[in-house]
Design a protein around this motif. Structure first.
Motif, mmCIF file in Angstrom:
data_model
loop_
_atom_site.group_PDB
_atom_site.id
_atom_site.type_symbol
_atom_site.label_atom_id
_atom_site.label_comp_id
_atom_site.label_asym_id
_atom_site.label_seq_id
_atom_site.Cartn_x
_atom_site.Cartn_y
_atom_site.Cartn_z
ATOM 1 N N ASP A 186 -1.871 5.467 10.134
ATOM 2 C CA ASP A 186 -2.558 5.153 11.390
ATOM 3 C C ASP A 186 -3.959 5.751 11.404
ATOM 4 N N HIS A 189 -6.091 3.423 9.308
ATOM 5 C CA HIS A 189 -6.391 2.194 10.049
ATOM 6 C C HIS A 189 -7.466 2.443 11.111
ATOM 7 N N GLN A 190 -7.325 3.543 11.822
ATOM 8 C CA GLN A 190 -8.282 3.869 12.878
ATOM 9 C C GLN A 190 -9.661 4.187 12.289
ATOM 10 N N LEU A 194 -13.360 2.398 12.984
ATOM 11 C CA LEU A 194 -14.518 3.113 13.533
ATOM 12 C C LEU A 194 -15.732 3.027 12.616
#
Length: 340
Positions: A186, A189-190, A194
Motif C-alpha cells: 500500500d 501504491h500510494q 504521489l
C-alpha cells in the motif's frame, strides 16, 4: 505437428474457413501444436506440410466478449506491418464464434528464436548475447517512433490520464486478490500516486515488452515482436520501465519465474536505458518511477496467481512458491522509487 485437434482449435473447421476466405492458401491437411508463451491468449502453430501460420484465440472457457481483443491485436500488427517494426504479416481476422468457438486471427509464421532463460543466451556466447539484448532496446526505439496517426492508430487508446488510469487499474487488481497482509504494497501504491511523472508525447505501447516476447533471427536481430494483447496508446516509458525491471531480475532459487539477467555478456540495465535514450531522444530521468511501477504491477500479478493457488485454481508445478516472490517485488519497487 499433430494432425489431431489441439485444445480449442478445430482444424477441419479452420481449414474450411480458410478455403472460403483465402482460396488456395492451404495446400494440404492441417496439423497444429499449441505454442508456449503469451500472456493469456492461446497461440497455435499450424501447417499444411508446405507453409506454416500462427493462430491466436482467447483462452478456453473465456466468458467475456473477446472479439475486441482479437480485433485489437490484429489491428495493431496489421498497422505496424507498414513500418520498420518487425511484426508478422496478418492473414485474416475471424470474429464469427461459430467457426472454432471464439474469435481468432491468423498470421504468417515468423522465423526466429525466443530466448527465455539465461542458459539459452549463454549458449550463444557473450558477444551475441549483448547484441541481442541491445537490439531489443533498438526495436523499442523504432516502435515508439511510429506516428499513430500515420498508421491509422490515432484512436487506439486514450493517452490522456494514462498513468493515473494504469495506477488505478492495478490498485483494483490488487484489491481483487488481497487475502493476506503484504507489508509495503500500500505504501508503494500510494508513493507512486504521489509522484506521478509528466508523460512524454504518447506512442503505441506494447504493454509487455521483454526478451521472451520477441523472436531473434540467425543474425541476432529481432525478427518479430509478438504478444500485443496489452498494446494501446500511452506513455512509452512504461515499456522501458518494464524492460528495465525484467533486466534487473536475478534468478531466485526455486522460483518458477525465469530471467536472462545472469547470461554472460548481458548488458547492465543502465546501458539498456542509455541505448534507448540515445536512439529515441527522450528524457529518461523519471525512469525510476516507471521501473518501480513495473515492480508494483508484477507484484500484483504474482499475488493474483498466489491467490488462485490458495483457492486450488492453478494447474502445474511451481505455483506454491509464487507467494514468496511477492514481497521481493514490493521491496524492489520501494527501493527503486526511493533511490530515484
Amino acid at each position: 505437428m499433430s494432425k489431431g485437434n489441439p485444445p480449442g482449435l478445430d482444424l477441419e473447421r479452420l481449414r474450411a474457413h480458410l478455403d472460403r476466405e483465402r482460396p488456395g492458401l492451404v495446400a494440404g491437411p492441417l496439423g497444429a501444436e499449441l505454442v508456449e508463451g503469451g500472456r493469456s491468449n492461446l497461440t497455435y502453430a499450424v501447417g499444411d506440410g508446405v507453409r506454416r501460420w500462427v493462430v491466436r484465440r482467447p483462452p478456453l472457457g473465456h466468458v467475456l466478449a473477446t472479439a475486441h481483443d482479437m480485433r485489437r491485436e490484429h489491428r495493431v500488427i496489421s498497422a505496424l506491418r507498414t513500418t520498420d517494426v518487425p511484426v508478422p504479416e496478418t492473414v485474416l481476422l475471424c470474429e464469427d464464434e461459430d467457426v472454432i468457438g471464439s474469435p481468432f486471427y491468423v498470421m504468417e509464421f515468423a522465423e526466429g528464436t525466443p530466448y527465455r532463460t539465461a542458459e539459452q543466451l549463454a549458449a550463444i556466447g557473450p558477444d551475441r548475447t549483448r547484441t541481442v539484448v541491445l537490439g531489443l532496446a533498438d526495436t523499442l526505439v523504432r516502435l515508439h517512433a511510429v506516428d499513430p496517426h500515420e498508421v491509422g492508430l490515432a484512436d487506439f487508446g486514450r493517452p490522456d490520464g494514462f498513468l493515473e488510469r494504469q495506477l488505478r487499474r492495478w490498485g483494483k487488481q490488487l484489491e481483487a486478490s488481497r487475502n493476506r497482509d503484504l507489508p509495503g504494497i500500500d505504501a508503494l501504491h500510494q508513493a507512486l500516486g504521489l509522484a506521478l511523472p509528466h508523460s512524454p508525447a504518447p506512442t503505441v505501447v506494447h504493454g509487455d515488452y521483454r526478451l521472451d516476447n520477441v523472436l531473434v533471427g540467425a543474425d541476432d536481430t529481432v525478427t518479430a515482436v509478438l504478444d500485443w494483447e496489452m498494446s494501446t496508446l500511452g506513455d512509452p516509458l512504461t515499456d522501458l520501465g518494464l524492460l528495465v525491471m525484467y533486466s534487473e531480475q536475478q534468478d531466485v532459487p526455486g522460483s518458477p519465474l525465469t530471467t536472462t539477467r545472469g547470461a554472460p555478456g548481458h548488458p547492465e540495465p543502465a546501458e539498456i536505458v542509455e541505448r534507448y535514450a540515445a536512439g529515441s531522444g527522450r528524457d529518461v530521468t523519471a525512469l525510476p518511477w516507471y521501473t518501480a511501477f513495473a515492480y508494483f504491477k508484477l507484484a500484483v500479478i504474482l499475488e493474483g496467481i498466489h491467490y488462485r493457488y490458495t483457492l486450488g485454481q492453478t494447474v502445474g508445478a511451481g505455483f506454491d512458491r509464487i507467494g514468496q516472490l511477492v514481497p521481493l517485488f514490493i521491496d524492489n519497487g520501494l527501493t527503486t522509487l526511493q533511490e530515484g
